[in-house]
Design a protein around this motif. Structure first.
Motif, PDB file in Angstrom:
ATOM      1  N   VAL A 138       0.648  -1.667   0.053  1.00 28.05           N
ATOM      2  CA  VAL A 138       0.568  -0.223   0.091  1.00 28.05           C
ATOM      3  C   VAL A 138       0.563   1.256   0.199  1.00 28.05           C
ATOM      4  CG1 VAL A 138      -1.262   1.492   1.534  1.00 28.05           C
ATOM      5  CG2 VAL A 138      -1.841  -1.491   1.073  1.00 28.05           C
ATOM      6  N   LYS A 139       1.907   1.222   1.482  1.00 29.31           N
ATOM      7  CA  LYS A 139       3.224   2.567   0.938  1.00 29.31           C
ATOM      8  C   LYS A 139       3.073   2.741   0.329  1.00 29.31           C
ATOM      9  CE  LYS A 139       1.497   2.915   5.745  1.00 29.31           C
ATOM     10  NZ  LYS A 139       1.793   3.005   7.640  1.00 29.31           N
ATOM     11  N   TRP A 153      -6.227  -0.197   2.783  1.00 25.42           N
ATOM     12  CA  TRP A 153      -5.361   0.249   2.987  1.00 25.42           C
ATOM     13  C   TRP A 153      -6.189   1.547   3.443  1.00 25.42           C
ATOM     14  CZ3 TRP A 153      -3.416   3.858  -1.115  1.00 25.42           C
ATOM     15  CH2 TRP A 153      -3.003   3.655  -1.646  1.00 25.42           C
ATOM     16  N   ARG A 154      -7.405   0.299   4.342  1.00 29.43           N
ATOM     17  CA  ARG A 154      -8.253   1.219   5.714  1.00 29.43           C
ATOM     18  C   ARG A 154      -7.473   0.427   6.739  1.00 29.43           C
ATOM     19  NH1 ARG A 154     -14.253   0.277   3.899  1.00 29.43           N
ATOM     20  NH2 ARG A 154     -14.483   2.307   2.346  1.00 29.43           N
ATOM     21  N   HIS A 155      -6.528  -0.714   6.374  1.00 32.47           N
ATOM     22  CA  HIS A 155      -6.088  -1.050   7.571  1.00 32.47           C
ATOM     23  C   HIS A 155      -4.881  -0.182   8.120  1.00 32.47           C
ATOM     24  CE1 HIS A 155      -3.709  -4.415   9.884  1.00 32.47           C
ATOM     25  NE2 HIS A 155      -4.581  -4.935  10.306  1.00 32.47           N
ATOM     26  N   CYS A 156      -4.331   0.099   7.065  1.00 25.20           N
ATOM     27  CA  CYS A 156      -3.180   0.855   6.728  1.00 25.20           C
ATOM     28  C   CYS A 156      -3.346   2.163   7.583  1.00 25.20           C
ATOM     29  CB  CYS A 156      -2.731   1.180   5.706  1.00 25.20           C
ATOM     30  SG  CYS A 156      -1.474  -0.206   5.463  1.00 25.20           S
ATOM     31  N   VAL A 165      -7.169   6.358   3.088  1.00 25.91           N
ATOM     32  CA  VAL A 165      -8.050   6.525   2.173  1.00 25.91           C
ATOM     33  C   VAL A 165      -8.009   5.630   0.523  1.00 25.91           C
ATOM     34  CG1 VAL A 165      -9.674   7.281   1.081  1.00 25.91           C
ATOM     35  CG2 VAL A 165      -8.971   9.062   3.144  1.00 25.91           C
ATOM     36  N   PRO A 166      -9.091   4.981   1.014  1.00 25.20           N
ATOM     37  CA  PRO A 166      -8.486   3.856  -1.113  1.00 25.20           C
ATOM     38  C   PRO A 166      -8.751   4.370  -2.280  1.00 25.20           C
ATOM     39  CG  PRO A 166     -10.248   2.729   0.297  1.00 25.20           C
ATOM     40  CD  PRO A 166     -10.186   4.205   1.814  1.00 25.20           C
ATOM     41  N   PRO A 167      -7.927   4.328  -2.917  1.00 29.56           N
ATOM     42  CA  PRO A 167      -8.439   5.052  -4.279  1.00 29.56           C
ATOM     43  C   PRO A 167      -9.671   4.446  -4.807  1.00 29.56           C
ATOM     44  CG  PRO A 167      -7.026   3.436  -4.086  1.00 29.56           C
ATOM     45  CD  PRO A 167      -6.613   3.468  -3.394  1.00 29.56           C
ATOM     46  N   ASP A 168     -10.107   5.409  -5.820  1.00 33.50           N
ATOM     47  CA  ASP A 168     -11.869   4.602  -6.791  1.00 33.50           C
ATOM     48  C   ASP A 168     -11.295   3.444  -7.160  1.00 33.50           C
ATOM     49  OD1 ASP A 168     -12.213   6.977  -5.328  1.00 33.50           O
ATOM     50  OD2 ASP A 168     -12.326   8.397  -7.382  1.00 33.50           O
ATOM     51  N   ASP A 169     -10.039   2.966  -7.563  1.00 35.87           N
ATOM     52  CA  ASP A 169      -9.729   2.222  -8.427  1.00 35.87           C
ATOM     53  C   ASP A 169      -9.262   0.880  -7.243  1.00 35.87           C
ATOM     54  OD1 ASP A 169      -7.609   2.818  -7.392  1.00 35.87           O
ATOM     55  OD2 ASP A 169      -7.404   2.429 -10.144  1.00 35.87           O
TER      56      ASP A 169
END
Length: 359
Positions: free
Chosen positions: A293-294, A345-348, A351-355
């Motif tokens: 993610v990061k 994304w939420r675990h990190c 905010v998750p991207p739209d795709d």
């Protein structure tokens, strides 16, 4: 917990004068330590009735064993398939216990030659249960000898070499083979087809795992609240082996910091110390998710790149981390590589991207 510097002040602890050698201290006697080890071994259930979870497998197996007992014959060979830690070895022990038979245990990698298997089969008594763990890893010569043993209760032993070699048939006592595998797809067709009953072991839900933790706590003599048992169960990846392991670690924490009683707060604090978060992810799991993610914007990323980012071998990431991360909905596999889902994304805390998959 931050890293310790080299100039941290050291504290020396002196033992009380009353503590003599181990033989003089009743709390450190080897007999007491061995007794505690025996209690740990007793966590395995001894009958189908005591076995928690796997309801469908237990019902089917009860019919197979009950029918064989009624006909007074050895039951069909049994294949237990499923991920590690779900109770395949325990189930094999229960089968022998239910039949009142002796259990002989070995593993696929240990059977490198046909002679190894022939020696074991020739020593079986009528009605014995032979358990082969990781049966998909048997050597091919031993596997081919097993075909005839399973069907005709006979093996052919080759004596000599070359043109003078002679095949000697040896009758063996009727037995029941119980094979366990974590990779059913790696079994050859001829071997798989010779099993009369195949049981697919499934991951446990939190309710059944809570019962597993509560039962284990009772056997170990651990005082635990129902909420604490549920907390441990929820972080156990659906696997009883992990649940029992976490319970022992939480027990250690409670013995040192909470007078031995495990409340929900004690369980959470202990699991935090042992790097197990609310989703059951450990340090390596979180490192993979963070790198995806990061470090790489959610992917797609190849497994070799992820392994390099977390300092592990690709096989470790692929075989240890990915199965649970995929099942937990944290990552998905695509032809281009691994992709982080909304849950990752939420675990990190991002905010998750739209795709992102999962929206």
């Amino acid at each position: 917990m931050g890293e310790k510097s080299n100039d941290v002040e050291r504290t020396e602890f002196a033992l009380p004068d009353s503590l003599g050698p181990m033989s003089q201290n009743p709390d450190l006697r080897p007999s007491e330590i061995a007794g505690d080890h025996d209690v740990e071994l007793s966590l395995r259930p001894k009958s189908l009735e005591d076995f928690i979870g796997q309801k469908k497998v237990r019902q089917q197996l009860d019919l197979v064993l009950g029918g064989a007992r009624a006909r007074k014959v050895a039951p069909d060979h049994v294949l237990l398939a499923g991920p590690p830690g779900l109770g395949k070895t325990t189930m094999a022990m229960i089968i022998a216990q239910e039949l009142g038979s002796s259990l002989r245990m070995t593993s696929g990698p240990a059977l490198e030659r046909a002679g190894d298997l022939a020696a074991m089969l020739s020593n079986l008594m009528e009605g014995d249960v032979l358990f082969i763990d990781e049966i998909h890893r048997m050597a091919r010569p031993a596997e081919e000898m097993l075909y005839m043993a399973m069907e005709d209760f006979r093996i052919d032993v080759i004596v000599g070499k070359g043109p003078g070699a002679t095949s000697i048939p040896i009758e063996i006592a009727p037995f029941t083979l119980v094979g366990a595998t974590t990779r059913a797809g790696m079994l050859t067709g001829p071997l798989r087809d010779r099993f009369g009953f195949t049981a697919q072991m499934e991951f446990y839900d939190t309710e059944d795992l809570t019962r597993v933790v509560t039962r284990a706590a009772g056997i170990l003599g651990v005082s635990i609240d129902s909420q604490a048992a549920s907390e441990i169960a929820g972080r156990s990846r659906g696997t009883p082996r992990i649940a029992n392991r976490l319970l022992r670690r939480v027990r250690d924490f409670a013995d040192v910091n909470a007078d031995g009683h495990i409340s929900v707060d004690v369980a959470r604090a202990a699991l935090l110390v042992f790097d197990v978060d609310e989703q059951g992810l450990d340090r390596l799991d979180r490192a993979v998710v963070d790198a995806l993610v990061k470090g790489h914007g959610g992917g797609p990323v190849g497994v070799n790149t992820l392994a390099l980012a977390v300092g592990e071998e690709p096989s470790t990431v692929e075989e240890v981390c990915e199965p649970y991360l995929v099942r937990a909905g944290m990552i998905t596999r695509t032809p281009r590589g691994r992709v982080a889902t909304v849950q990752a994304w939420r675990h990190c805390g991002l905010v998750p991207p739209d795709d992102a998959p999962g929206l």
